[in-house]
Design an enzyme around this catalytic site. Sequence first.
Site, PDB file in Angstrom:
ATOM      1  CG  HIS A  67      15.114 103.209 -27.427  1.00  0.00           C
ATOM      2  ND1 HIS A  67      14.566 101.553 -25.982  1.00  0.00           N
ATOM      3  CD2 HIS A  67      13.979 104.420 -27.350  1.00  0.00           C
ATOM      4  CE1 HIS A  67      13.632 102.833 -25.903  1.00  0.00           C
ATOM      5  NE2 HIS A  67      13.135 103.617 -26.100  1.00  0.00           N
TER       6      HIS A  67
ATOM      7  CG  ASP B  47      11.917 110.343 -30.806  1.00  0.00           C
ATOM      8  OD1 ASP B  47      10.202 110.945 -31.136  1.00  0.00           O
ATOM      9  OD2 ASP B  47      11.982 110.722 -29.772  1.00  0.00           O
TER      10      ASP B  47
END
Length: 451
Positions: A326, A387
């Site tokens: 991320h 996700d």
Amino acid sequence: MNTDELIQKLTESIKVTSHIDTELFTKYNVKRGLRNEDHSGVLVGLTTIGDVVGYERQEGAALKAIPGKLIYRGIDVEEIATSIDQEKRFGFEETVFLLLAGYLPSPDELKTFNTLISEQRSIEELSKFSILQLQGHDIMNILARSVMIMYTFDDNADDISPENLMKQAVSLIAKFPTIIAYAYHSMRHNYHGQTLAIRHPKDNLSIAENFLYMLKGQDHYTELDARVLDMALVLHAEHGGGNNSTFTIRVTSSSGTDTYSSVAAAIGSLKGPLHGGANLQVMDMFNHLKGAIHNWSDEQEIKSYLLKILKKEVYNRKGLIYGIGHAVYTISDPRAVILRDMARDLAHEKGRDQEFEFLELLEKLAIETFMEFKGLNVNKQVCANVDFYSGFVYEMIGLPREVFTPIFAMARIAGWMAHRIEELNFESKRIIRPAYKNVSDRKQYLPLNKR
């Protein structure tokens, strides 16, 4: 020269004219992707809405990895999620209120707000366009076009007063689930020959329940399905001002454009596979790994195959383990942690414990394999992002792939509108206008008859 030859020539020209030496970015101190050299985001604005925390800046400007935190209006989202889960209630509406108003609602305010949302769900004036005319294979495009059509039915579409912005915010938040559900059924009808089933939203259901009802019908979802979807909406509602789609809505809002144009632009940003479509890529990879890995509990076999993925030897040969890493979070993504716990309960209800345990083991081994392959130290630690689990959660609930990214928009419209309202209510408004350094050579104009 025919048209095909011209297109080919123009395409070949682009390869030359679009090339910029990467060394020039360093030479001119250009922050590519609005990122600093240490990959942290370039500070471009101030906000009171949300905060995304994944590291601490130490003396000497070094970054220290820390467990991730997501803050809504000063409140840790983990506290919000814990309260919602313990009380076995729906919390997305409360979260929306918090983001828009800046404070937690009283019981009476929340009840009235739920009524307001319920009154705004219907899209009679949009139904004909959304269902019969706005055809397409991608619901995100239909959603964006539906939003633009809403402009024509709003008598005060260009009014950017705080009161009107709040009215538009509530209307959009209420209508997004209805538009998405109707667009999905329209797509199934137009392209797959299925019966066109349109269910009107119910007044006594939460946003999550209503969406499942409109999409799947009565008695085709469980209470846990609805509560897990509600939690996913809470976790996706806001993510600071720097994420691509929220920055898009702030950039467009700073120009003074109308709400519908600004929201449509944000939808276009979110549609991109590097932003909102990542959970689909995780699910495709997970389904591949379920077949490629013979023993789902053999850590050595799993790590060996993940290493081959990183080396671009197997799967799609792009060298990526989707759902890992991320831009801000390092040690952990709080959204992934919360959703993983709820995914465990959902997997047990659906009899898919073995798949969940495999996915959880993949998370652990993917991080290990990635860091070993890249040779990263603890300050460059990576983690699974939200996700990694959201696609699996949606699939267990029985949601079709076509609505995965639209669900993201259904949640994030709350954060988008909070940021638009904030952007337009700064005491000293200023259009967002960064600079680009031109590095092309100067050329003389050549008359047409001499070319």
